[in-house]
Design a protein around this motif. Sequence first.
Motif, mmCIF file in Angstrom:
data_model
loop_
_atom_site.group_PDB
_atom_site.id
_atom_site.type_symbol
_atom_site.label_atom_id
_atom_site.label_comp_id
_atom_site.label_asym_id
_atom_site.label_seq_id
_atom_site.Cartn_x
_atom_site.Cartn_y
_atom_site.Cartn_z
ATOM 1 N N ASN A 1 -0.099 -15.035 -4.668
ATOM 2 C CA ASN A 1 -0.931 -14.397 -5.678
ATOM 3 C C ASN A 1 -2.401 -14.369 -5.238
ATOM 4 O O ASN A 1 -3.298 -14.369 -6.072
ATOM 5 N N LEU A 2 -2.634 -14.309 -3.923
ATOM 6 C CA LEU A 2 -3.995 -14.224 -3.392
ATOM 7 C C LEU A 2 -4.540 -12.805 -3.458
ATOM 8 O O LEU A 2 -5.698 -12.577 -3.122
ATOM 9 N N VAL A 3 -3.699 -11.856 -3.839
ATOM 10 C CA VAL A 3 -4.125 -10.483 -4.107
ATOM 11 C C VAL A 3 -3.529 -10.079 -5.452
ATOM 12 O O VAL A 3 -2.606 -10.724 -5.954
ATOM 13 N N TYR A 4 -4.045 -8.995 -6.014
ATOM 14 C CA TYR A 4 -3.554 -8.523 -7.306
ATOM 15 C C TYR A 4 -2.087 -8.117 -7.210
ATOM 16 O O TYR A 4 -1.671 -7.464 -6.264
ATOM 17 N N LEU B 1 6.363 0.633 -3.918
ATOM 18 C CA LEU B 1 7.532 -0.244 -3.986
ATOM 19 C C LEU B 1 8.851 0.491 -3.777
ATOM 20 O O LEU B 1 9.902 -0.147 -3.688
ATOM 21 N N LYS B 2 8.809 1.805 -3.669
ATOM 22 C CA LYS B 2 10.035 2.599 -3.568
ATOM 23 C C LYS B 2 10.912 2.160 -2.399
ATOM 24 O O LYS B 2 12.125 1.994 -2.551
ATOM 25 N N LYS B 3 10.326 1.968 -1.229
ATOM 26 C CA LYS B 3 11.098 1.584 -0.040
ATOM 27 C C LYS B 3 11.704 0.193 -0.228
ATOM 28 O O LYS B 3 12.846 -0.046 0.147
ATOM 29 N N PHE B 4 10.971 -0.742 -0.843
ATOM 30 C CA PHE B 4 11.489 -2.087 -1.103
ATOM 31 C C PHE B 4 12.661 -2.015 -2.089
ATOM 32 O O PHE B 4 13.662 -2.699 -1.918
ATOM 33 N N ASP B 5 12.512 -1.175 -3.132
ATOM 34 C CA ASP B 5 13.599 -0.989 -4.100
ATOM 35 C C ASP B 5 14.848 -0.481 -3.391
ATOM 36 O O ASP B 5 15.953 -0.975 -3.616
ATOM 37 N N THR C 1 0.808 -1.218 0.000
ATOM 38 C CA THR C 1 0.000 0.000 0.000
ATOM 39 C C THR C 1 0.844 1.272 0.000
ATOM 40 O O THR C 1 0.385 2.313 -0.448
ATOM 41 N N GLY C 2 2.064 1.187 0.470
ATOM 42 C CA GLY C 2 2.960 2.346 0.459
ATOM 43 C C GLY C 2 3.813 2.413 -0.799
ATOM 44 O O GLY C 2 4.723 3.234 -0.891
#
Length: 173
Positions: free
Chosen positions: A142-145, A123-127, A120-121
Amino acid sequence: PRVQNAIPLRGFETVQPIYQFLKYLLKVETDLQIDSDHMMVISPDEGGMGRAVFFANVLGLDLGMFYKRRDYTKIINGRNPIVDHEFLGASVEGKLDTAKELKRMKARKVFICTTFGLFTGGLKKFDEYYENGIIDRVLTTNLVYQTPELLSKPYYINVDMSKYIALIIDNLN
């Protein structure tokens, strides 16, 4: 209707995708040593402890947990802010665990496993964490989009739950 009526009794959040997480992780990380000398399971908080206990028991690994001490006198963005993270468990040096604190505590690799990865925040922080060596892989089902952007990330592993969900629906029927 049968699936819808079953949800109040046992929601989909109780899905335990431990086998699927391992299956997909080992397809990518072929050199992992799954033993208590090289790996441990860490729950990020009290809420995830049940899943972490199950995960650790299935693999015969040590278990740890982060306790989030919160300031209940304040609310920021709808939540009580975390004042301190306290780690409860054995040394993580050289073992597999969860992020900045774990790397600071000398964890060699960090894999994040979550059933419902909503991001929800963004992907920047994960990158940023991946580029800085704080996390090694992120696994979600893959239980969510999943956006095409997420699926293209070098750190991302898509855990396919189609067969498992089909079995759940079949059993409910």
